[in-house]
Design a protein around this motif. Structure first.
Motif, PDB file in Angstrom:
ATOM      1  N   CYS A   9       0.802  -1.225   0.000  1.00 43.33           N
ATOM      2  CA  CYS A   9       0.000   0.000   0.000  1.00 43.33           C
ATOM      3  C   CYS A   9       0.834   1.274   0.000  1.00 43.33           C
ATOM      4  CB  CYS A   9      -0.921  -0.009   1.212  1.00 43.33           C
ATOM      5  SG  CYS A   9      -0.067  -0.204   2.804  1.00 43.33           S
ATOM      6  N   ASP A  10       0.133   2.398  -0.207  1.00 42.32           N
ATOM      7  CA  ASP A  10       0.759   3.735  -0.198  1.00 42.32           C
ATOM      8  C   ASP A  10      -0.079   4.649   0.695  1.00 42.32           C
ATOM      9  OD1 ASP A  10      -0.560   5.223  -3.284  1.00 42.32           O
ATOM     10  OD2 ASP A  10      -1.410   3.665  -2.013  1.00 42.32           O
ATOM     11  N   PRO A  11      -0.119   4.350   2.005  1.00 43.49           N
ATOM     12  CA  PRO A  11      -1.063   5.026   2.923  1.00 43.49           C
ATOM     13  C   PRO A  11      -0.695   6.495   3.143  1.00 43.49           C
ATOM     14  CG  PRO A  11       0.425   3.574   4.169  1.00 43.49           C
ATOM     15  CD  PRO A  11       0.760   3.397   2.716  1.00 43.49           C
ATOM     16  N   ILE A  13      -5.078   7.852   2.653  1.00 41.59           N
ATOM     17  CA  ILE A  13      -6.306   7.864   3.450  1.00 41.59           C
ATOM     18  C   ILE A  13      -7.093   6.586   3.229  1.00 41.59           C
ATOM     19  CG2 ILE A  13      -8.552   9.004   3.777  1.00 41.59           C
ATOM     20  CD1 ILE A  13      -7.042  11.653   2.940  1.00 41.59           C
ATOM     21  N   ASP A  14      -7.373   6.255   1.967  1.00 39.67           N
ATOM     22  CA  ASP A  14      -8.203   5.068   1.746  1.00 39.67           C
ATOM     23  C   ASP A  14      -7.437   3.777   1.998  1.00 39.67           C
ATOM     24  OD1 ASP A  14      -6.809   5.773  -0.606  1.00 39.67           O
ATOM     25  OD2 ASP A  14      -8.250   4.777  -1.899  1.00 39.67           O
ATOM     26  N   ASP A  15      -6.100   3.848   1.813  1.00 42.47           N
ATOM     27  CA  ASP A  15      -5.276   2.690   2.195  1.00 42.47           C
ATOM     28  C   ASP A  15      -5.445   2.395   3.683  1.00 42.47           C
ATOM     29  OD1 ASP A  15      -3.879   4.395   0.041  1.00 42.47           O
ATOM     30  OD2 ASP A  15      -2.899   2.451  -0.206  1.00 42.47           O
ATOM     31  N   SER A  16      -5.491   3.464   4.483  1.00 43.00           N
ATOM     32  CA  SER A  16      -5.607   3.313   5.939  1.00 43.00           C
ATOM     33  C   SER A  16      -6.928   2.648   6.307  1.00 43.00           C
ATOM     34  CB  SER A  16      -5.491   4.686   6.616  1.00 43.00           C
ATOM     35  OG  SER A  16      -4.240   5.270   6.270  1.00 43.00           O
ATOM     36  N   GLY A  38       3.793   6.291  -3.764  1.00 43.29           N
ATOM     37  CA  GLY A  38       2.483   6.501  -4.395  1.00 43.29           C
ATOM     38  C   GLY A  38       1.857   7.760  -3.874  1.00 43.29           C
ATOM     39  N   ASN A  39       0.733   7.606  -3.186  1.00 38.37           N
ATOM     40  CA  ASN A  39       0.064   8.804  -2.654  1.00 38.37           C
ATOM     41  C   ASN A  39       1.080   9.727  -1.983  1.00 38.37           C
ATOM     42  OD1 ASN A  39      -2.624   8.130  -3.309  1.00 38.37           O
ATOM     43  ND2 ASN A  39      -2.701   6.708  -1.576  1.00 38.37           N
ATOM     44  N   CYS A  40       1.990   9.081  -1.253  1.00 39.79           N
ATOM     45  CA  CYS A  40       3.013   9.884  -0.551  1.00 39.79           C
ATOM     46  C   CYS A  40       4.353   9.163  -0.652  1.00 39.79           C
ATOM     47  CB  CYS A  40       2.611  10.107   0.908  1.00 39.79           C
ATOM     48  SG  CYS A  40       2.260   8.620   1.826  1.00 39.79           S
ATOM     49  N   ALA A 121      -2.832  -5.532  -3.373  1.00 40.40           N
ATOM     50  CA  ALA A 121      -2.015  -4.375  -3.742  1.00 40.40           C
ATOM     51  C   ALA A 121      -2.947  -3.186  -3.970  1.00 40.40           C
ATOM     52  CB  ALA A 121      -1.201  -4.680  -4.992  1.00 40.40           C
ATOM     53  N   ILE A 122      -2.777  -2.160  -3.160  1.00 42.84           N
ATOM     54  CA  ILE A 122      -3.684  -1.012  -3.258  1.00 42.84           C
ATOM     55  C   ILE A 122      -2.926   0.288  -3.524  1.00 42.84           C
ATOM     56  CG2 ILE A 122      -5.604  -2.012  -1.977  1.00 42.84           C
ATOM     57  CD1 ILE A 122      -4.556  -0.778   0.569  1.00 42.84           C
ATOM     58  N   GLY A 123      -1.740   0.131  -4.056  1.00 41.51           N
ATOM     59  CA  GLY A 123      -0.933   1.278  -4.499  1.00 41.51           C
ATOM     60  C   GLY A 123      -0.342   0.956  -5.864  1.00 41.51           C
ATOM     61  N   PRO A 124       0.564   1.806  -6.338  1.00 34.84           N
ATOM     62  CA  PRO A 124       1.276   1.457  -7.569  1.00 34.84           C
ATOM     63  C   PRO A 124       1.963   0.099  -7.414  1.00 34.84           C
ATOM     64  CG  PRO A 124       1.651   3.747  -6.969  1.00 34.84           C
ATOM     65  CD  PRO A 124       0.908   3.131  -5.821  1.00 34.84           C
ATOM     66  N   TYR A 164      -4.786   6.426 -10.959  1.00 32.53           N
ATOM     67  CA  TYR A 164      -3.508   6.818 -10.373  1.00 32.53           C
ATOM     68  C   TYR A 164      -2.499   5.666 -10.188  1.00 32.53           C
ATOM     69  CZ  TYR A 164       0.071   8.464  -7.199  1.00 32.53           C
ATOM     70  OH  TYR A 164       1.294   8.746  -6.632  1.00 32.53           O
ATOM     71  N   ASN A 165      -2.894   4.559  -9.593  1.00 27.23           N
ATOM     72  CA  ASN A 165      -1.902   3.514  -9.282  1.00 27.23           C
ATOM     73  C   ASN A 165      -1.182   3.027 -10.532  1.00 27.23           C
ATOM     74  OD1 ASN A 165      -2.301   3.529  -6.508  1.00 27.23           O
ATOM     75  ND2 ASN A 165      -3.958   2.008  -6.606  1.00 27.23           N
ATOM     76  N   TYR A 166      -1.938   2.908 -11.661  1.00 29.33           N
ATOM     77  CA  TYR A 166      -1.297   2.420 -12.891  1.00 29.33           C
ATOM     78  C   TYR A 166      -0.645   3.570 -13.659  1.00 29.33           C
ATOM     79  CZ  TYR A 166      -3.872  -1.964 -12.056  1.00 29.33           C
ATOM     80  OH  TYR A 166      -4.373  -3.117 -11.512  1.00 29.33           O
ATOM     81  N   ASN A 238     -11.648   3.978  -2.319  1.00 34.09           N
ATOM     82  CA  ASN A 238     -11.309   2.909  -3.261  1.00 34.09           C
ATOM     83  C   ASN A 238     -10.769   1.642  -2.579  1.00 34.09           C
ATOM     84  OD1 ASN A 238     -11.339   4.625  -5.935  1.00 34.09           O
ATOM     85  ND2 ASN A 238     -10.067   5.797  -4.495  1.00 34.09           N
ATOM     86  N   ASP A 239      -9.741   1.818  -1.764  1.00 38.73           N
ATOM     87  CA  ASP A 239      -8.954   0.662  -1.322  1.00 38.73           C
ATOM     88  C   ASP A 239      -9.686  -0.352  -0.445  1.00 38.73           C
ATOM     89  OD1 ASP A 239      -5.907   2.644  -1.148  1.00 38.73           O
ATOM     90  OD2 ASP A 239      -6.845   1.578  -2.821  1.00 38.73           O
ATOM     91  N   PRO A 240     -10.555   0.073   0.457  1.00 41.82           N
ATOM     92  CA  PRO A 240     -11.249  -0.944   1.279  1.00 41.82           C
ATOM     93  C   PRO A 240     -12.039  -1.939   0.435  1.00 41.82           C
ATOM     94  CG  PRO A 240     -11.610   1.246   2.207  1.00 41.82           C
ATOM     95  CD  PRO A 240     -10.900   1.438   0.903  1.00 41.82           C
TER      96      PRO A 240
HETATM   97 CA    CA Z   1      -3.736   3.346  -2.354  1.00 39.92          CA
END
Ligand code: CA
Ligand code: RIB
Length: 314
Positions: A9-11, A13-16, A38-40, A121-124, A164-166, A238-240
């Protein structure tokens, strides 16, 4: 037997929120969390993952730092969406220490030879692509691979056609889709239907103030972003959905197809879903197109509101 997963993940907000769902479901064991750019930036993502685990009183779950930048593209973060701290400018207290004795790739190589694990996998997909490049045998041992990313008929969120991730690391995404394992693509077609509204958030706060207040703290920035840029009263989480789909696949439905990720040109990051088999290639993905939104929120709220409680201050 609990089903074992690794959350990449790339936490975020939604990753969290996805981490909170996975940790609060009784049938899931999170054997590790790996962080990707990713996000950060990845170090910020590492700090944010610690903050979420601290809130959950689950600092027993190891976190491993992965890729700092995409395989080829210049790294572009999404702090405009997730706030300057990557967690909705909640500016939660940092959690000291917790350094692990290996990086994300070493963890994958080790754990996948020990346990039967799925990867959500919820980030790039940079970490997953590097695993394929450096230890394909370990990659092949992944049980189920779920990726929040891409879009089929829905428009992109980084360009008219790219999610975004892709878009952040299209080369990594293409390597993963080309690696021979079916990718369950949880794209914007289904995640855009998962909207946390002010009413739902208020309901969370009424039912469990500890969790509701935390969710409000990390999503308030996200609500403002969505109102300003998407004219939406609420925020798309998205991620949940990727975690919920792993827990209960009946929440979503879709179809098998060949998918290719564009790595050049104006449509860079686009997930091209060959739903009419023009390319005559074997299917490499299960593309989600439908979601039972009520079923998602039933699961999400039951887990978060009934299974997460403030621990006695020790
Ligand atoms: Ca994410
Ligand atoms: O496009 C949405 C995806 O990109 C989500 O996973 C979000 O956290 C970001 O990583």
């Amino acid at each position: 037997m609990k089903r074992k997963i690794i959350i990449d993940c790339d936490p975020g907000i939604d990753d969290s929120l996805a981490i909170m769902l996975a940790l609060s479901h009784p049938d899931i064991e999170v054997v590790g969390i790996t962080i990707v750019e990713g996000n950060c930036p990845v170090e910020m993502g590492f700090e944010n993952a610690k903050k979420v685990l601290k809130f959950m009183n689950r600092l027993d779950v190891p976190i491993y730092v992965g890729a700092h930048q995409p395989l080829k593209r210049e790294y572009i973060n999404a702090l405009d969406t997730h706030g300057s701290d990557g967690l909705g400018e909640s500016f939660l207290d940092s959690v000291a220490g917790y350094e692990q004795d290996m990086d994300a790739l070493s963890f994958y190589s080790h754990i996948l030879r020990q346990e039967q694990c799925s990867v959500i996998a919820i980030g790039p997909l940079t970490n997953i692509a590097q695993l394929i490049q450096q230890d394909k045998e370990a990659y092949d041992r992944i049980d189920t691979l779920i990726s929040m990313g891409g879009c089929y008929k829905s428009h992109g969120n980084c360009s008219p056609v790219a999610e975004y991730n892709y878009w952040c690391d299209p080369d990594a995404a293409q390597i993963v889709y080309n690696a021979g394992k079916e990718v369950h693509m949880v794209g914007l077609d289904v995640t855009r239907q998962i909207v946390l509204t002010p009413e739902l958030l208020e309901n969370m706060k009424q039912r469990n103030a500890y969790v509701g207040d935390f969710v409000e703290k990390i999503t308030k920035f996200y609500f403002k972003f969505h109102l300003e840029w998407e004219h939406l009263v609420g925020c798309v989480i998205n991620d949940p959905l990727a975690v919920a789909y792993f827990i209960d696949p009946s929440i979503c439905s879709g179809f098998s197809s060949y998918v290719q990720i564009e790595t050049q040109s104006i449509s860079i990051g686009q997930s091209i879903v060959d739903d009419h088999s023009f390319y005559r290639k074997p299917s490499n993905a299960y593309v989600l197109t439908q979601v039972d939104v009520d079923k998602f929120f039933d699961l999400f709220f039951t887990c978060l509101l009934e299974n997460i409680h403030e621990c006695e201050k020790n």
